[in-house]
Write an enzyme that holds these catalytic residues in place. Structure first.
Site, PDB file in Angstrom:
ATOM      1  N   PHE A 124       0.832  -1.214   0.000  1.00  0.00           N
ATOM      2  CA  PHE A 124       0.000   0.000   0.000  1.00  0.00           C
ATOM      3  C   PHE A 124       0.868   1.267   0.000  1.00  0.00           C
ATOM      4  O   PHE A 124       0.863   2.039  -0.968  1.00  0.00           O
ATOM      5  CB  PHE A 124      -0.934  -0.083   1.219  1.00  0.00           C
ATOM      6  N   THR A 141       1.739  -9.499   1.201  1.00  0.00           N
ATOM      7  CA  THR A 141       0.520  -8.677   1.239  1.00  0.00           C
ATOM      8  C   THR A 141       0.496  -7.672   0.094  1.00  0.00           C
ATOM      9  O   THR A 141      -0.537  -7.058  -0.162  1.00  0.00           O
ATOM     10  CB  THR A 141       0.413  -7.903   2.573  1.00  0.00           C
ATOM     11  N   TYR A 162      22.152  -7.951  -2.704  1.00  0.00           N
ATOM     12  CA  TYR A 162      23.341  -7.216  -3.151  1.00  0.00           C
ATOM     13  C   TYR A 162      22.983  -6.392  -4.370  1.00  0.00           C
ATOM     14  O   TYR A 162      22.854  -6.927  -5.469  1.00  0.00           O
ATOM     15  CB  TYR A 162      24.487  -8.192  -3.463  1.00  0.00           C
ATOM     16  N   TYR A 189       4.901  -8.094  15.869  1.00  0.00           N
ATOM     17  CA  TYR A 189       4.997  -6.847  15.093  1.00  0.00           C
ATOM     18  C   TYR A 189       5.640  -5.746  15.939  1.00  0.00           C
ATOM     19  O   TYR A 189       6.640  -5.146  15.539  1.00  0.00           O
ATOM     20  CB  TYR A 189       3.596  -6.439  14.649  1.00  0.00           C
TER      21      TYR A 189
HETATM   22  N1  NAD Z   1      -0.262   1.692   6.792  1.00  0.00           N
HETATM   23  C1  NAD Z   1      -0.090   2.034   8.049  1.00  0.00           C
HETATM   24  O1  NAD Z   1      -0.997   2.592   8.668  1.00  0.00           O
HETATM   25  C2  NAD Z   1       1.221   1.776   8.748  1.00  0.00           C
HETATM   26  C3  NAD Z   1       1.341   2.186  10.072  1.00  0.00           C
HETATM   27  C4  NAD Z   1       2.544   1.971  10.739  1.00  0.00           C
HETATM   28  C5  NAD Z   1       3.612   1.389  10.081  1.00  0.00           C
HETATM   29  N2  NAD Z   1       3.470   1.004   8.791  1.00  0.00           N
HETATM   30  C6  NAD Z   1       4.628   0.355   8.160  1.00  0.00           C
HETATM   31  O2  NAD Z   1       4.781   0.775   6.821  1.00  0.00           O
HETATM   32  C7  NAD Z   1       5.241  -0.313   6.026  1.00  0.00           C
HETATM   33  C8  NAD Z   1       4.293  -0.505   4.845  1.00  0.00           C
HETATM   34  O3  NAD Z   1       2.998  -0.781   5.328  1.00  0.00           O
HETATM   35  P1  NAD Z   1       1.739  -0.932   4.372  1.00  0.00           P
HETATM   36  O4  NAD Z   1       0.579  -0.361   5.069  1.00  0.00           O
HETATM   37  O5  NAD Z   1       2.084  -0.444   3.017  1.00  0.00           O
HETATM   38  O6  NAD Z   1       1.550  -2.516   4.398  1.00  0.00           O
HETATM   39  P2  NAD Z   1       1.529  -3.574   3.203  1.00  0.00           P
HETATM   40  O7  NAD Z   1       1.285  -4.889   3.830  1.00  0.00           O
HETATM   41  O8  NAD Z   1       0.621  -3.132   2.125  1.00  0.00           O
HETATM   42  O9  NAD Z   1       3.021  -3.496   2.651  1.00  0.00           O
HETATM   43  C9  NAD Z   1       4.073  -4.278   3.125  1.00  0.00           C
HETATM   44  C10 NAD Z   1       4.801  -4.847   1.933  1.00  0.00           C
HETATM   45  O10 NAD Z   1       5.928  -5.605   2.384  1.00  0.00           O
HETATM   46  C11 NAD Z   1       5.953  -6.825   1.647  1.00  0.00           C
HETATM   47  N3  NAD Z   1       6.673  -7.811   2.462  1.00  0.00           N
HETATM   48  C12 NAD Z   1       6.286  -8.379   3.631  1.00  0.00           C
HETATM   49  N4  NAD Z   1       7.218  -9.205   4.091  1.00  0.00           N
HETATM   50  C13 NAD Z   1       8.252  -9.161   3.203  1.00  0.00           C
HETATM   51  C14 NAD Z   1       9.511  -9.792   3.135  1.00  0.00           C
HETATM   52  N5  NAD Z   1       9.927 -10.663   4.080  1.00  0.00           N
HETATM   53  N6  NAD Z   1      10.308  -9.515   2.065  1.00  0.00           N
HETATM   54  C15 NAD Z   1       9.911  -8.658   1.098  1.00  0.00           C
HETATM   55  N7  NAD Z   1       8.722  -8.032   1.120  1.00  0.00           N
HETATM   56  C16 NAD Z   1       7.905  -8.266   2.167  1.00  0.00           C
HETATM   57  C17 NAD Z   1       4.510  -7.175   1.417  1.00  0.00           C
HETATM   58  O11 NAD Z   1       4.306  -8.094   0.370  1.00  0.00           O
HETATM   59  C18 NAD Z   1       3.931  -5.793   1.102  1.00  0.00           C
HETATM   60  O12 NAD Z   1       4.045  -5.464  -0.250  1.00  0.00           O
HETATM   61  C19 NAD Z   1       5.321  -1.531   6.939  1.00  0.00           C
HETATM   62  O13 NAD Z   1       6.653  -1.690   7.355  1.00  0.00           O
HETATM   63  C20 NAD Z   1       4.449  -1.151   8.100  1.00  0.00           C
HETATM   64  O14 NAD Z   1       4.877  -1.765   9.293  1.00  0.00           O
HETATM   65  C21 NAD Z   1       2.291   1.173   8.108  1.00  0.00           C
END
Ligand code: NAD
Length: 326
Positions: free
Chosen positions: A14, A38, A65, A146
């Site tokens: 997202f 996700t 790398y 988390y």
């Molecule tokens: N959206 C929010 O409100 C929010 C709030 C606090 C923190 N965050 C942080 O922002 C970041 C993005 O969140 P988001 O809302 O876009 O969530 P999201 O789940 O849409 O995006 C996370 C992405 O990371 C990828 N991913 C997960 N594990 C992986 C791995 N081991 N290797 C490679 N890719 C991997 C997923 O496929 C996904 O595309 C995250 O780190 C999340 O913790 C988001």
């Protein structure tokens, strides 16, 4: 403008996909790394023909790398339903993923930004939360994979900074919403909108008196980019979020009104360790980055409701394929 090679881990998610769009629009060369746990290819499909964009399937718990100038480390499932699906992998993604991306930053002397979270504050005992607050986290509960994973990642960032002089940036993201949220992620905004659009009951956990503050995705991404552009002395952590606080019940009412839905509001038991209050103090972001959120909740919800309505219309709402634990 100096063209930079920028790595975005979690770039098909997202927030990551919106960040890729903004970096590409600014003329940079973007490498999106994602294991599609996700994230969805549809989030980045519109960039696949762009010669400045490259997508790589890779799990950041394994070393990478590549030669880059900047790294945004976003890879990690963000919603409870997804991060609790495979909690061990969630901790590995935060901790081993941080070690791998920091190792890369150290090797190629890149600047690296960590997408941390307000969850490091746990169920907070101070309100609103500023960056000096150490948090109130249950280390053994179902959310710990988390929360503690992200806390350990912050520790690693600051130790690489002190020990290796790595150029780090840590932002703590508060609830963010907008188009490309996963429709089945169980987060409050996407849940309520999907339920309202389908005319289903809107499920409130508890009586809905718990408060949240919601930031629109374009504001959040603007905060990311401003943080990356700061000098090496600015390391954070810096809260990025919208301090406009509302109760979850009020959010449900606004969404029902906007959708024109006949949905009823029903109450369900509160999940374990669900925080009662969550609101950022953004004084540091305002002073250091000149950043404040601009998009009102009303406008942001309109855009998000249109996105989900189109998604429902095109019937693309099934969850992304899940891979097994690694
Ligand atoms: N959206 C929010 O409100 C929010 C709030 C606090 C923190 N965050 C942080 O922002 C970041 C993005 O969140 P988001 O809302 O876009 O969530 P999201 O789940 O849409 O995006 C996370 C992405 O990371 C990828 N991913 C997960 N594990 C992986 C791995 N081991 N290797 C490679 N890719 C991997 C997923 O496929 C996904 O595309 C995250 O780190 C999340 O913790 C988001």
């Amino acid at each position: 403008m100096i063209k930079k090679r920028v790595l975005v881990t979690g770039g098909a998610g997202f927030l990551g996909s919106h960040l890729c769009d903004v970096l590409l629009a600014a003329g940079h060369d973007v490498l999106c790394v994602d294991n599609y746990f996700t994230g969805r290819k549809s989030n980045i499909a519109h960039q696949l023909g762009n010669p400045n964009f490259e997508a790589m399937r890779h799990d950041i718990t394994f070393p990478l790398y590549v030669e880059v100038d900047e790294i945004y480390n976003l890879a990690c499932p963000a919603s409870p339903v997804h991060y609790q699906f495979d909690p061990v992998q969630t901790t590995k993604t935060s901790v081993t993923g941080a070690i791998n991306t920091l190792g890369l930053a150290k090797r190629v002397k890149a600047k690296i930004l960590q997408a941390s979270t307000s969850e490091v504050y746990g169920d907070p005992t101070v309100h609103p939360q500023d960056e000096s607050y150490w948090g109130h986290v249950n280390p053994i509960g179902p959310r710990a994979c988390y929360d503690e994973g992200k806390r350990a990642a912050e520790t690693l960032f600051f130790d690489y900074y002190r020990q290796h002089k790595t150029r780090i940036k840590v932002v703590r993201i508060f609830n963010t919403y907008g188009p490309r949220m996963h429709p089945q992620d169980g987060r409050v905004v996407s849940n309520f909108i999907m339920q309202a659009l389908r005319g289903e009951d809107i499920t409130l956990f508890g009586n809905g008196s718990q408060t949240r503050a919601f930031c629109f995705v374009s504001d959040l991404v603007d905060g990311f980019v401003r943080m990356m552009e700061t000098g090496d002395d600015v390391v954070g952590p810096i809260n990025i979020g919208n301090p406009h606080e509302i109760t979850v019940r009020h959010l449900a009412e606004i969404i029902i009104r906007k959708v024109g839905s006949k949905s009823r509001i029903v109450e369900k038991p509160l999940p374990v360790d669900d925080p009662m209050q969550r609101c950022p103090d953004i004084t540091r972001a305002t002073k250091t980055l000149g950043w404040t959120p601009r998009v009102s909740l009303e406008d942001g919800l309109d855009t998000t409701i249109t996105y989900f309505a189109n998604l429902l219309g095109s019937n693309q709402t099934e969850p992304a394929a899940r891979r097994s634990a690694t």
